[in-house]
Write an enzyme that holds these catalytic residues in place. Structure first.
Site, mmCIF file in Angstrom:
data_model
loop_
_atom_site.group_PDB
_atom_site.id
_atom_site.type_symbol
_atom_site.label_atom_id
_atom_site.label_comp_id
_atom_site.label_asym_id
_atom_site.label_seq_id
_atom_site.Cartn_x
_atom_site.Cartn_y
_atom_site.Cartn_z
ATOM 1 N N ASP A 1 0.864 -1.189 0.000
ATOM 2 C CA ASP A 1 0.000 0.000 0.000
ATOM 3 C C ASP A 1 0.895 1.232 0.000
ATOM 4 O O ASP A 1 1.306 1.704 1.064
ATOM 5 C CB ASP A 1 -0.883 0.021 1.250
ATOM 6 N N ARG B 1 3.629 2.470 2.999
ATOM 7 C CA ARG B 1 4.299 1.357 3.690
ATOM 8 C C ARG B 1 5.806 1.345 3.464
ATOM 9 O O ARG B 1 6.545 0.822 4.275
ATOM 10 C CB ARG B 1 3.725 0.020 3.225
ATOM 11 N N ARG C 1 -6.749 10.695 2.045
ATOM 12 C CA ARG C 1 -6.309 9.648 1.118
ATOM 13 C C ARG C 1 -6.995 9.789 -0.246
ATOM 14 O O ARG C 1 -6.526 9.221 -1.225
ATOM 15 C CB ARG C 1 -6.605 8.259 1.700
ATOM 16 N N HIS D 1 -11.899 2.113 -2.963
ATOM 17 C CA HIS D 1 -12.451 0.840 -2.498
ATOM 18 C C HIS D 1 -13.870 0.721 -3.041
ATOM 19 O O HIS D 1 -14.740 1.469 -2.605
ATOM 20 C CB HIS D 1 -12.478 0.797 -0.989
ATOM 21 N N HIS E 1 -11.998 -1.018 9.179
ATOM 22 C CA HIS E 1 -11.017 -1.822 9.906
ATOM 23 C C HIS E 1 -11.581 -2.286 11.253
ATOM 24 O O HIS E 1 -11.212 -3.346 11.756
ATOM 25 C CB HIS E 1 -9.734 -1.023 10.160
ATOM 26 N N ASP F 1 -10.466 -6.145 -0.107
ATOM 27 C CA ASP F 1 -9.683 -5.456 0.910
ATOM 28 C C ASP F 1 -9.225 -6.525 1.899
ATOM 29 O O ASP F 1 -9.626 -7.701 1.809
ATOM 30 C CB ASP F 1 -10.525 -4.375 1.597
#
Length: 430
Positions: A144, A152, A213, A244, A256, A329
């Site tokens: 990501d 990341r 984002r 997404h 999450h 995801d």
């Protein structure tokens, strides 16, 4: 994580025929004139064609059911080399090293996180080692790297601004350039798939998980910037993933930790959420990632989009015409684990239309559940082959079908944080 399946090329062999004989009017010994030679060649046989085997189908035909099921999975592995012995790998996968996990489950891919990243030379060694561990088909190695909030590989890469800053410039060329530079830096590290760009339209200021984002709150602007980013990644020869689907922009719950519900009507979805995904598809995006969100007006079942056939197959495949890889995801997130166990989640995701099963909470259980579903006929073998064909086609498109490229620490040192990329980052952040 998108693409037409390539048809076999044809080699046409034309068989030419030639007429021959004595010259016209020649008189043989004995004084009797020979009949005139024909002035046209005899009819030729129709051209013969010989189909060359499609490389994707050639690879697919050699795979066992177990290997095909393994292609669907992309877990996170633990260690900084392919041979690192880790208690995490042992506890989660009953295999000590990343290399042994890959071999045990015939994995199609691996996703990298900051715990896998220490230095340039180390990451290059890790990705090369992971590829060597995949004996039959090279791996998709993903991460990501959205830039900004979710980065990341930030310890090694140029610090490009996030999507909201780039979106604020309204400069699609800038979006394309940053994506291309990001892709170049990933590729030299051995990473060939980025779970970016974010295609969500951030229309809810209380959104706890998307926010900066996203490129912005205007669907047309987001669509333009997403399409440009997809093209930039393609120029860098790195696969892009629009995420997404069907749109995570109007939520107040983080998937999450919970299960968001979006109450947009179908007309609102078409006006607000769909345009960036349509633009990404039109730009040739390699993959699209599903969202763990409930969208009652698109599917009243109460299942999240990741497990919804009306959404993944009905909308994404059939309405928007996407033919590439559908990635879930992360399947360890709370948003997808409300109703079903880890094995059933994986099976239902495939039945809904997903091809790539990202980060299952329990890989052994998920792998065995999908394998059992195939063997029982719940997932028919044609459906499995469809997903594996899409994944292999993505690999072929990115030059990964039969031989993985080898990353070079020297090239990485030249490309990462180059003067050109730092200048671009400064321009993007102005």
């Amino acid at each position: 994580m998108l693409r037409q399946i390539g048809t076999a090329s044809l080699l046409v062999i034309a068989l030419a025929a030639c007429g021959s004989g004595g010259g016209a009017g020649a008189t043989p010994i004995g004084g009797k004139a020979a009949p005139p030679a024909p002035t046209t060649a005899p009819p030729q046989s129709p051209p013969q064609t010989q189909a060359q085997p499609d490389p994707v189908q050639r690879v697919l035909s050699k795979m066992s059911v177990e290997e095909k099921v393994g292609q669907l999975f992309m877990p996170v592995l633990y260690g900084t080399t392919a041979d690192t012995v880790s208690g995490e790998n042992r506890a989660r996968y009953a295999a000590q090293t990343p290399a042994k996990v890959i071999a045990k489950y015939h994995l199609g891919g691996v996703i990298l996180f900051p715990h896998n990243v220490k230095s340039v030379g180390q990451v290059v060694g890790l990705t090369n080692g992971l590829q060597r561990a995949s004996k039959q088909v090279p791996l998709l190695i993903g991460t990501d790297q959205e830039n900004g909030l979710v980065s990341r590989m930030s310890a090694l890469m140029t610090d490009f601004p996030g999507a909201s800053q780039i979106g604020a410039t309204k400069d699609a060329d800038l979006s394309r350039a940053v994506a291309e530079a990001t892709g170049e830096e990933l590729r030299v590290l051995g990473v060939n798939l980025d779970f970016a760009p974010v295609a969500d339209v951030n229309v809810n200021p209380r959104n706890p998980v998307i926010g900066p984002r996203a490129f912005g709150k205007d669907p047309k602007l987001v669509a333009k910037m997403v399409a440009a980013a997809v093209k930039g990644f393609a120029e860098a020869k790195v696969a892009a993933t629009a995420k997404h689907f069907p749109g995570h922009g109007d939520t107040t719950v983080d998937s999450h930790t919970g299960l968001p519900v979006i109450k947009h009507s179908k007309a609102e979805w078409e006006r607000i959420d769909a345009p960036p995904f349509k633009a990404a598809i039109d730009a040739g995006v390699d993959a699209v990632m599903s969202a763990h969100i409930v969208f009652p007006k698109l599917d009243p079942s109460g299942d999240p989009a990741t497990l919804s056939k009306p959404i993944l197959t009905g909308l994404l495949r059939e309405k928007l015409g996407f033919k590439g890889v559908i990635s879930t995801d992360a399947l360890n997130m709370a948003g997808v684990r409300q109703k079903y166990n880890d094995g059933e989640i994986a099976v239902r995701a495939v039945l809904a239309g997903a091809d790539l099963l990202l980060m299952p909470n329990d890989l052994p259980k998920a792998y065995q559940a999908v394998l059992a579903a195939v063997k029982s006929g719940r997932i028919n073998k044609d459906r499995l082959d469809q997903s594996v064909t899409r994944l292999l086609t993505l690999k072929q498109t990115r030059g990964l079908l039969t031989e993985a490229p080898t990353a070079s620490a020297e090239e990485a040192a030249r490309v990462l944080r180059s003067a050109e990329h730092r200048k671009l980052a400064a321009r993007a952040g102005d």
